[in-house]
Scaffold this active site. Sequence first.
Site, PDB file in Angstrom:
ATOM      1  N   ARG A   1       0.762  -1.080   0.159  1.00 49.90           N
ATOM      2  CA  ARG A   1       0.022   0.139  -0.116  1.00 49.90           C
ATOM      3  C   ARG A   1       0.783   1.030  -0.060  1.00 49.90           C
ATOM      4  O   ARG A   1       1.693   1.420   1.048  1.00 49.90           O
ATOM      5  CB  ARG A   1      -0.907   0.033   1.168  1.00 49.90           C
ATOM      6  CG  ARG A   1      -2.129   0.979   1.075  1.00 49.90           C
ATOM      7  CD  ARG A   1      -2.924   1.139   2.451  1.00 49.90           C
ATOM      8  NE  ARG A   1      -1.883   1.936   3.350  1.00 49.90           N
ATOM      9  CZ  ARG A   1      -2.027   1.406   4.498  1.00 49.90           C
ATOM     10  NH1 ARG A   1      -2.552   0.280   5.221  1.00 49.90           N
ATOM     11  NH2 ARG A   1      -1.153   2.157   5.641  1.00 49.90           N
TER      12      ARG A   1
ATOM     13  N   GLU B   1       5.108   6.831   2.495  1.00 47.40           N
ATOM     14  CA  GLU B   1       5.836   5.595   2.507  1.00 47.40           C
ATOM     15  C   GLU B   1       5.026   4.542   1.657  1.00 47.40           C
ATOM     16  O   GLU B   1       3.920   4.857   1.156  1.00 47.40           O
ATOM     17  CB  GLU B   1       5.792   4.924   4.069  1.00 47.40           C
ATOM     18  CG  GLU B   1       4.571   5.125   4.580  1.00 47.40           C
ATOM     19  CD  GLU B   1       4.512   4.416   6.148  1.00 47.40           C
ATOM     20  OE1 GLU B   1       5.661   4.261   6.634  1.00 47.40           O
ATOM     21  OE2 GLU B   1       3.652   4.193   6.478  1.00 47.40           O
TER      22      GLU B   1
ATOM     23  N   ASN C   1       4.279   0.584   2.117  1.00 44.26           N
ATOM     24  CA  ASN C   1       4.122  -0.553   2.969  1.00 44.26           C
ATOM     25  C   ASN C   1       3.981  -1.612   2.422  1.00 44.26           C
ATOM     26  O   ASN C   1       3.208  -1.962   1.689  1.00 44.26           O
ATOM     27  CB  ASN C   1       2.640  -0.522   3.982  1.00 44.26           C
ATOM     28  CG  ASN C   1       2.589   0.876   4.697  1.00 44.26           C
ATOM     29  OD1 ASN C   1       3.010   0.992   5.909  1.00 44.26           O
ATOM     30  ND2 ASN C   1       1.961   1.580   3.993  1.00 44.26           N
TER      31      ASN C   1
ATOM     32  N   SER D   1      -2.918  -2.853   6.185  1.00 44.21           N
ATOM     33  CA  SER D   1      -4.065  -3.216   6.424  1.00 44.21           C
ATOM     34  C   SER D   1      -5.268  -2.332   6.135  1.00 44.21           C
ATOM     35  O   SER D   1      -5.044  -1.426   5.466  1.00 44.21           O
ATOM     36  CB  SER D   1      -4.318  -3.191   8.148  1.00 44.21           C
ATOM     37  OG  SER D   1      -3.805  -1.894   8.743  1.00 44.21           O
TER      38      SER D   1
ATOM     39  N   LYS E   1      12.573   2.296   5.321  1.00 41.77           N
ATOM     40  CA  LYS E   1      12.787   3.729   5.093  1.00 41.77           C
ATOM     41  C   LYS E   1      13.901   4.157   4.488  1.00 41.77           C
ATOM     42  O   LYS E   1      14.123   5.012   3.652  1.00 41.77           O
ATOM     43  CB  LYS E   1      12.522   4.615   6.541  1.00 41.77           C
ATOM     44  CG  LYS E   1      11.381   4.324   7.313  1.00 41.77           C
ATOM     45  CD  LYS E   1       9.916   4.791   6.259  1.00 41.77           C
ATOM     46  CE  LYS E   1       8.768   4.508   7.180  1.00 41.77           C
ATOM     47  NZ  LYS E   1       8.228   3.238   7.383  1.00 41.77           N
TER      48      LYS E   1
ATOM     49  N   LYS F   1      12.320   9.736  10.680  1.00 44.61           N
ATOM     50  CA  LYS F   1      11.559   8.407  10.461  1.00 44.61           C
ATOM     51  C   LYS F   1      12.490   7.386  10.522  1.00 44.61           C
ATOM     52  O   LYS F   1      13.821   7.303   9.811  1.00 44.61           O
ATOM     53  CB  LYS F   1      10.994   8.322   8.930  1.00 44.61           C
ATOM     54  CG  LYS F   1      10.339   9.357   8.566  1.00 44.61           C
ATOM     55  CD  LYS F   1       9.494   9.038   7.120  1.00 44.61           C
ATOM     56  CE  LYS F   1       8.267   8.901   7.135  1.00 44.61           C
ATOM     57  NZ  LYS F   1       7.755   8.528   5.611  1.00 44.61           N
TER      58      LYS F   1
ATOM     59  N   GLU G   1       7.367   0.076  10.914  1.00 44.51           N
ATOM     60  CA  GLU G   1       6.129   0.308  10.420  1.00 44.51           C
ATOM     61  C   GLU G   1       5.028   0.319  11.397  1.00 44.51           C
ATOM     62  O   GLU G   1       5.484  -0.104  12.571  1.00 44.51           O
ATOM     63  CB  GLU G   1       5.863  -1.116   9.395  1.00 44.51           C
ATOM     64  CG  GLU G   1       6.795  -1.120   8.396  1.00 44.51           C
ATOM     65  CD  GLU G   1       6.966  -0.136   7.380  1.00 44.51           C
ATOM     66  OE1 GLU G   1       5.666   0.634   7.060  1.00 44.51           O
ATOM     67  OE2 GLU G   1       7.946   0.043   6.679  1.00 44.51           O
ATOM     68  N   GLY G   2       3.940   0.577  11.133  1.00 42.10           N
ATOM     69  CA  GLY G   2       2.610   0.240  12.197  1.00 42.10           C
ATOM     70  C   GLY G   2       2.344   1.621  12.472  1.00 42.10           C
ATOM     71  O   GLY G   2       1.099   1.755  13.515  1.00 42.10           O
TER      72      GLY G   2
ATOM     73  N   ARG H   1      -7.629   7.744   5.167  1.00 38.33           N
ATOM     74  CA  ARG H   1      -7.704   7.811   6.598  1.00 38.33           C
ATOM     75  C   ARG H   1      -7.375   9.386   7.099  1.00 38.33           C
ATOM     76  O   ARG H   1      -6.703  10.057   6.186  1.00 38.33           O
ATOM     77  CB  ARG H   1      -6.332   7.107   7.431  1.00 38.33           C
ATOM     78  CG  ARG H   1      -6.629   5.666   6.993  1.00 38.33           C
ATOM     79  CD  ARG H   1      -5.393   4.897   7.573  1.00 38.33           C
ATOM     80  NE  ARG H   1      -4.427   5.129   6.364  1.00 38.33           N
ATOM     81  CZ  ARG H   1      -2.952   4.986   6.553  1.00 38.33           C
ATOM     82  NH1 ARG H   1      -2.557   4.433   7.577  1.00 38.33           N
ATOM     83  NH2 ARG H   1      -2.134   5.306   5.538  1.00 38.33           N
TER      84      ARG H   1
END
Length: 474
Positions: A125, A144, A146, A151, A305, A364, A368-369, A450
């Site tokens: 994603r 970024e 993923n 998710s 990253k 950064k 992740e997350g 989002r």
Amino acid sequence: MAAPWRDVVRDAAAVREAAAVAVDAALLAGVLMRTGEQPPASDVVNYAPFTLFPSVVPRALFEQAYAVQQDFNMLVDAISQNKEFLEQTLASTIKVDDFTAQLFRIYMQVLEEGLAQTVVLGINRSDYMFDCGLDGTAALRQIEINTIAASFGGLTSRTADVHGLVLKVLGKTEEASHLLPNNPAKGLALGIAKAWELYGSQRAVVMFLVEDVQRNIFDQRCVENELWNRNIRVIRKRFRDVFERGSLDASRRLYMDGQEVAVVYYREGYVPQNYDQQNWEARLLLERSRAVKCPNIATQLAGTKKVQQELSRPGMLEKLLPGRPEAVTRIRATFAGLYSLDEGEEGDRIAATAIADPESFVLKPQREGGGNNLYGEELRQVLEKIKDSPERTSYILMDKIKPQPALNYLLRAHSPLQVSECVSELGIFGVYVRQGQELVLNQAAGHLLRTKAIEHADGGVAAGVAVLDTPYLV
């Protein structure tokens, strides 16, 4: 870019009515999460947080994000096959970042033994924000990409219907008809099903590798049910189960509890907290197997990253995608400014610039997350502390993106109904399948919007900051 329902945002009575309808619609549609109080239980659930209104997104930037997704799929796949690039790019990072170093050790061990896996499945994603220039025009800027456990493809498949109903309740029937259909769960399942088919055993299962505690289980079930609808068996296991009961035969076929596994779809394994010594051993067993890993460890490393920063260097995309100048142009057009903090003159200069002007940058780590990035005064303090240490090479620096805020309501269980200034982040899901050197599937698989209040600099839905949203194109 004003929304066509800006007249309603300050109408308290209309907002209360719409919010009540929206919450019930979300529960009816299955936009659900387990609760923080009882995370293992599916008999105690609530709606996943979401916006009351859809958010306005520039159509041209939305279309640009979709148009470049196949290019990003090709790029990630090319990086995952380029040992020299990964070795050179991550050389400084693995000296100071234990998590990336452990992933890299497994990567090298598997390469030395020889890859048993012949089919490659990538589900990624690519996330963007809309950077507002001084002249007021917006530009698409990648945050970024993923490459593991991306998710909310399931829940976002159901969110547009909720927002459509809200607009109808507010008398905006025409606007409701313009919301785009969106079903990433179906697209992700298509990729998994194709990999399963190419693996070549009707009896083999797809294994979702999951965390001990799964608040976001319904998001996963959306993808899982798409596979069951194709008569593909799905099992759910943890690293611990793999360590205790997983095995390889002489041909390195993977077995769990006596069942052959065709595809391993990771929904964990992306942060250090997911691993202890047993879990690392389980990960190595999975990587050595013939099963199609999504992602394999090379593809997970491609999403770091440090790799993202290295891609922004002049000429690097051309090396990785030779003979594809149009793809290179489309990809490069989405890049924000990215800077290396490697030891040496260049890194010293970049660190000093960020310390002097911390509001212009994001720091950064290789994680992740959501919820890991550093901004403003915190960024300055951390860089001051590590500026003369090799530890700084475990971070990259990126220009801070400055989107135009808009008013919306963020609906969260047990939270007051209040208007917030918000910014949005657009994610495009990509799926690709490669057999040997032939790319047999490469497509964009849907989108995720989002939205969060502007007082929160970092964090996604799972981190408890952002909420699910639907784009309204203008």
